[in-house]
Design a protein around this motif. Structure first.
Motif, PDB file in Angstrom:
ATOM      1  N   GLY A   1     -20.499  -4.993  70.649  1.00  0.00           N
ATOM      2  CA  GLY A   1     -20.013  -5.527  69.391  1.00  0.00           C
ATOM      3  C   GLY A   1     -18.649  -5.058  68.971  1.00  0.00           C
ATOM      4  N   GLN A   2     -17.980  -4.230  69.768  1.00  0.00           N
ATOM      5  CA  GLN A   2     -16.625  -3.855  69.403  1.00  0.00           C
ATOM      6  C   GLN A   2     -15.689  -5.021  69.675  1.00  0.00           C
ATOM      7  OE1 GLN A   2     -15.584  -1.331  67.890  1.00  0.00           O
ATOM      8  NE2 GLN A   2     -17.252   0.140  68.017  1.00  0.00           N
ATOM      9  N   PRO A   3     -14.732  -5.318  68.805  1.00  0.00           N
ATOM     10  CA  PRO A   3     -14.445  -4.588  67.571  1.00  0.00           C
ATOM     11  C   PRO A   3     -15.338  -5.061  66.427  1.00  0.00           C
ATOM     12  CG  PRO A   3     -12.893  -6.368  67.824  1.00  0.00           C
ATOM     13  CD  PRO A   3     -13.785  -6.417  69.038  1.00  0.00           C
ATOM     14  N   GLY A   4     -15.428  -4.262  65.378  1.00  0.00           N
ATOM     15  CA  GLY A   4     -16.252  -4.648  64.246  1.00  0.00           C
ATOM     16  C   GLY A   4     -15.640  -5.775  63.445  1.00  0.00           C
ATOM     17  N   GLY A   5     -14.359  -5.939  63.527  1.00  0.00           N
ATOM     18  CA  GLY A   5     -13.670  -7.000  62.792  1.00  0.00           C
ATOM     19  C   GLY A   5     -12.184  -6.810  62.943  1.00  0.00           C
ATOM     20  N   TYR A   6     -11.439  -7.814  62.556  1.00  0.00           N
ATOM     21  CA  TYR A   6      -9.994  -7.711  62.768  1.00  0.00           C
ATOM     22  C   TYR A   6      -9.325  -6.837  61.703  1.00  0.00           C
ATOM     23  CZ  TYR A   6      -7.810 -10.538  59.062  1.00  0.00           C
ATOM     24  OH  TYR A   6      -7.314 -10.990  57.874  1.00  0.00           O
ATOM     25  N   LEU A   7     -10.001  -6.585  60.593  1.00  0.00           N
ATOM     26  CA  LEU A   7      -9.418  -5.791  59.514  1.00  0.00           C
ATOM     27  C   LEU A   7      -9.593  -4.299  59.780  1.00  0.00           C
ATOM     28  CD1 LEU A   7     -10.547  -7.905  56.438  1.00  0.00           C
ATOM     29  CD2 LEU A   7      -8.202  -7.602  57.256  1.00  0.00           C
ATOM     30  N   ALA A   8      -9.195  -3.863  60.940  1.00  0.00           N
ATOM     31  CA  ALA A   8      -9.380  -2.471  61.328  1.00  0.00           C
ATOM     32  C   ALA A   8      -8.162  -1.636  60.941  1.00  0.00           C
ATOM     33  CB  ALA A   8      -9.625  -2.376  62.830  1.00  0.00           C
TER      34      ALA A   8
ATOM     35  N   SER B   1      -8.163   0.650  66.387  1.00  0.00           N
ATOM     36  CA  SER B   1      -7.504   0.015  67.527  1.00  0.00           C
ATOM     37  C   SER B   1      -7.529   0.966  68.719  1.00  0.00           C
ATOM     38  CB  SER B   1      -6.053  -0.333  67.165  1.00  0.00           C
ATOM     39  OG  SER B   1      -5.995  -1.129  65.999  1.00  0.00           O
ATOM     40  N   LEU B   2      -7.055   0.496  69.853  1.00  0.00           N
ATOM     41  CA  LEU B   2      -6.971   1.340  71.042  1.00  0.00           C
ATOM     42  C   LEU B   2      -6.093   2.553  70.736  1.00  0.00           C
ATOM     43  CD1 LEU B   2      -7.534   1.800  74.066  1.00  0.00           C
ATOM     44  CD2 LEU B   2      -5.496   0.419  74.539  1.00  0.00           C
ATOM     45  N   ASN B   3      -6.613   3.758  70.984  1.00  0.00           N
ATOM     46  CA  ASN B   3      -5.858   4.967  70.672  1.00  0.00           C
ATOM     47  C   ASN B   3      -6.326   6.100  71.587  1.00  0.00           C
ATOM     48  OD1 ASN B   3      -8.115   6.530  69.244  1.00  0.00           O
ATOM     49  ND2 ASN B   3      -8.088   4.603  68.097  1.00  0.00           N
ATOM     50  N   GLU B   4      -5.697   7.262  71.409  1.00  0.00           N
ATOM     51  CA  GLU B   4      -6.004   8.409  72.253  1.00  0.00           C
ATOM     52  C   GLU B   4      -7.169   9.239  71.726  1.00  0.00           C
ATOM     53  OE1 GLU B   4      -2.374  10.565  72.526  1.00  0.00           O
ATOM     54  OE2 GLU B   4      -1.365   9.052  73.755  1.00  0.00           O
ATOM     55  N   VAL B   5      -7.726   8.860  70.583  1.00  0.00           N
ATOM     56  CA  VAL B   5      -8.805   9.637  69.983  1.00  0.00           C
ATOM     57  C   VAL B   5     -10.156   9.278  70.598  1.00  0.00           C
ATOM     58  CG1 VAL B   5     -10.016  10.132  67.816  1.00  0.00           C
ATOM     59  CG2 VAL B   5      -7.525   9.888  67.838  1.00  0.00           C
ATOM     60  N   SER B   6     -10.355   7.991  70.907  1.00  0.00           N
ATOM     61  CA  SER B   6     -11.635   7.527  71.445  1.00  0.00           C
ATOM     62  C   SER B   6     -11.482   7.097  72.899  1.00  0.00           C
ATOM     63  CB  SER B   6     -12.160   6.350  70.616  1.00  0.00           C
ATOM     64  OG  SER B   6     -13.316   5.785  71.222  1.00  0.00           O
ATOM     65  N   ASN B   7     -12.581   7.216  73.653  1.00  0.00           N
ATOM     66  CA  ASN B   7     -12.570   6.752  75.039  1.00  0.00           C
ATOM     67  C   ASN B   7     -12.901   5.275  75.162  1.00  0.00           C
ATOM     68  OD1 ASN B   7     -15.273   7.413  74.202  1.00  0.00           O
ATOM     69  ND2 ASN B   7     -15.921   7.112  76.311  1.00  0.00           N
ATOM     70  N   LEU B   8     -13.270   4.622  74.043  1.00  0.00           N
ATOM     71  CA  LEU B   8     -13.596   3.196  74.066  1.00  0.00           C
ATOM     72  C   LEU B   8     -12.398   2.358  73.652  1.00  0.00           C
ATOM     73  CD1 LEU B   8     -17.166   3.099  72.463  1.00  0.00           C
ATOM     74  CD2 LEU B   8     -16.549   3.010  74.884  1.00  0.00           C
ATOM     75  N   ASP B   9     -12.249   1.224  74.303  1.00  0.00           N
ATOM     76  CA  ASP B   9     -11.190   0.280  73.954  1.00  0.00           C
ATOM     77  C   ASP B   9     -11.819  -0.855  73.146  1.00  0.00           C
ATOM     78  OD1 ASP B   9      -9.151  -1.516  73.718  1.00  0.00           O
ATOM     79  OD2 ASP B   9      -8.776  -1.745  75.872  1.00  0.00           O
ATOM     80  N   PRO B  10     -11.568  -0.912  71.828  1.00  0.00           N
ATOM     81  CA  PRO B  10     -12.193  -1.941  71.006  1.00  0.00           C
ATOM     82  C   PRO B  10     -11.406  -3.246  70.935  1.00  0.00           C
ATOM     83  CG  PRO B  10     -10.988  -0.459  69.604  1.00  0.00           C
ATOM     84  CD  PRO B  10     -10.792   0.040  71.025  1.00  0.00           C
ATOM     85  N   THR B  11     -10.387  -3.403  71.778  1.00  0.00           N
ATOM     86  CA  THR B  11      -9.564  -4.614  71.727  1.00  0.00           C
ATOM     87  C   THR B  11     -10.414  -5.857  71.956  1.00  0.00           C
ATOM     88  OG1 THR B  11      -7.698  -3.356  72.601  1.00  0.00           O
ATOM     89  CG2 THR B  11      -7.542  -5.762  72.695  1.00  0.00           C
ATOM     90  N   ALA B  12     -10.242  -6.841  71.109  1.00  0.00           N
ATOM     91  CA  ALA B  12     -11.026  -8.075  71.213  1.00  0.00           C
ATOM     92  C   ALA B  12     -10.640  -8.849  72.463  1.00  0.00           C
ATOM     93  CB  ALA B  12     -10.806  -8.940  69.986  1.00  0.00           C
ATOM     94  N   ARG B  13     -11.624  -9.577  73.031  1.00  0.00           N
ATOM     95  CA  ARG B  13     -11.310 -10.480  74.145  1.00  0.00           C
ATOM     96  C   ARG B  13     -10.473 -11.637  73.634  1.00  0.00           C
ATOM     97  NH1 ARG B  13      -9.506 -12.971  77.334  1.00  0.00           N
ATOM     98  NH2 ARG B  13     -10.219 -13.708  79.355  1.00  0.00           N
ATOM     99  N   PHE B  14     -10.843 -12.172  72.468  1.00  0.00           N
ATOM    100  CA  PHE B  14     -10.046 -13.190  71.790  1.00  0.00           C
ATOM    101  C   PHE B  14      -9.953 -12.782  70.325  1.00  0.00           C
ATOM    102  CE2 PHE B  14     -12.138 -15.433  75.313  1.00  0.00           C
ATOM    103  CZ  PHE B  14     -11.024 -15.900  75.993  1.00  0.00           C
ATOM    104  N   ALA B  15      -8.743 -12.659  69.826  1.00  0.00           N
ATOM    105  CA  ALA B  15      -8.522 -12.089  68.511  1.00  0.00           C
ATOM    106  C   ALA B  15      -8.782 -13.096  67.399  1.00  0.00           C
ATOM    107  CB  ALA B  15      -7.087 -11.579  68.406  1.00  0.00           C
ATOM    108  N   PHE B  16      -9.038 -12.568  66.213  1.00  0.00           N
ATOM    109  CA  PHE B  16      -9.111 -13.387  65.001  1.00  0.00           C
ATOM    110  C   PHE B  16      -7.863 -14.276  64.935  1.00  0.00           C
ATOM    111  CE2 PHE B  16      -7.804 -14.056  60.640  1.00  0.00           C
ATOM    112  CZ  PHE B  16      -8.971 -14.400  59.969  1.00  0.00           C
ATOM    113  N   GLY B  17      -8.076 -15.563  64.688  1.00  0.00           N
ATOM    114  CA  GLY B  17      -6.960 -16.502  64.582  1.00  0.00           C
ATOM    115  C   GLY B  17      -6.556 -17.171  65.875  1.00  0.00           C
TER     116      GLY B  17
END
Length: 404
Positions: free
Chosen positions: A232-239, A244-260
């Motif tokens: 279910g990542q990302p939870g929504g586009y209003l993040a 977003s993708l960052n160095e804090v988490s090992n998961l990449d929450p980037t959407a396959r197809f983004a809002f809009g």
């Protein structure tokens, strides 16, 4: 004696048809679509596959009367005409040889129909597979009130069916008739095209078939993100930035197809993006303008989206927030000037003391094709005191579209 009331007049069907046609989202297209119906020559062999291909009720939402009440009284006729996708494909391609194989049910576990569906796909020139959800209430469906999901995998054995059909070697157009976005594995890369619709209504089947044939030039945009993970990542586009993708988490929450996100069969060019005033007080307004040109060979519609980015605020803000949009319908070669009126109110947020405030500082107004695809960033600075706003504040950047 009471007279009869027509609850499905032609005018309402016309509105339903227009809404359905404008709402279909073309997620991917390798160039196969549009596939116009042939007028001569060998008939096209189309295999229509999937549990939502020949089910009219699954085009409707969970609160539709036929689905909400009618399913409890199967002896009563539905009362309105609703074509299935299978019927619409046969109408759209009258000279084609169209076969049908459901493969699986929406949420069942029986896989015995997958092999016959894969054979039908291998014997065809084109596969149209229709997957997704069954609308319902309180557990009677896979989407709807009280029908929650542990995972965004396609329900039941639908992914196994889709995987088998994609392996057939025949070009596959994947249609999703669903109440939520689903994890699609590598289907976007392996499909000739992927179309997303969210329970498109009584005229939805014709809209989907029309997009495939090119009778309808798709212009829908995603109102949610399509995930790149079943979790279910990302939870929504209003993040916020940490969403977003960052160095804090090992998961990449980037959407396959983004809002809009959404594609079409025309090619649009954006030029001359500009901001009216790059600095203004916290109670003023400015304008954002650009020129949109249909550089393609077909008439179509583009959707210009305006996002607000607040890089530094007293409360963490979303990276992007949609504040306005404009649907621009243009003939081939035509242009239009789009203007947004952007009031400082649109940067308001709930501050640490619970009041809704507008803060001075740097902002960025982003003209984008989606929340993830910014075409023109424009800098804006608010000056003056912090201002408290209420329910009378501006809520949207009003847009005007003028032909050029």
């Amino acid at each position: 004696m009471r007279g009869r009331v027509d609850l499905d007049p032609a005018a309402s069907r016309s509105v339903a048809r227009r809404i359905a046609e404008q709402s279909v989202v073309l997620l991917t297209n390798d160039g196969l679509l549009p596939l116009a119906p042939a007028s001569t020559g060998s008939p096209l062999r189309i295999a229509v596959v999937g549990p939502n291909a020949d089910d009219a009720l699954n085009l409707l939402g969970c609160y539709s009367f036929p689905g909400h009440v009618g399913t409890l009284h199967p002896e009563v006729p539905i009362g309105i005409e609703i074509r299935t996708v299978l019927e619409a494909v046969r109408t759209e391609y009258p000279l084609a040889t169209v076969t049908y194989s459901p493969g699986v049910t929406v949420d069942g576990t029986d896989e015995t129909g997958i092999a016959p569906a894969a054979r039908a796909a291998a014997d065809a020139d084109l596969v149209i597979i229709v997957l997704g959800d069954r609308p319902g209430l309180f557990g009677r469906g896979t989407s709807g009130e009280g029908c929650d999901a542990e995972s965004l995998e396609l329900p039941g054995r639908q992914w196994r069916l889709l995987d088998a059909v994609l392996t057939s070697g025949t070009p596959v157009v994947t249609l999703l008739v669903a109440g939520r976005p689903h994890f699609l594995h590598d289907a976007p890369e392996r499909s000739a095209a992927v179309l997303q619709s969210f329970f498109p209504g009584e005229e939805g089947a014709g809209a989907l078939a029309g997009v495939i044939s090119g009778r309808v030039n798709p212009s829908g945009r995603l109102p949610v993100s399509v995930p790149n993970h079943a979790g279910g990542q990302p939870g929504g586009y209003l993040a916020a930035p940490l969403g977003s993708l960052n160095e804090v988490s090992n998961l990449d929450p980037t959407a396959r197809f983004a809002f809009g996100h959404g594609l079409g069969y025309s090619r649009f060019e954006w030029t001359d993006a500009a901001i009216g005033a790059a600095s203004m007080t916290t109670d003023a307004a400015t304008t954002v303008t650009l020129t949109v040109t249909n550089a393609g060979a077909l008439a179509g519609a583009d959707v210009v989206q305006l996002y607000l980015h607040d890089p530094v605020a007293s409360v963490v803000r979303p990276v992007n927030r949609l504040i306005g949009y404009a649907r621009v319908e243009l003939d081939a070669g035509a242009s239009a000037r789009v203007e947004f009126t952007v009031h400082a109110d649109l940067s308001a947020f709930t501050g640490r003391d619970g009041d809704r405030i507008v803060e001075p500082g740097a902002l960025e107004l982003r003209l984008g094709h989606s929340s993830a695809l910014v075409a023109a960033p424009l800098n804006l600075r608010l000056t003056g005191p912090v201002r408290t706003v209420d329910h009378t504040r501006a809520l949207v950047a009003a847009a005007t579209v003028a032909p050029r």
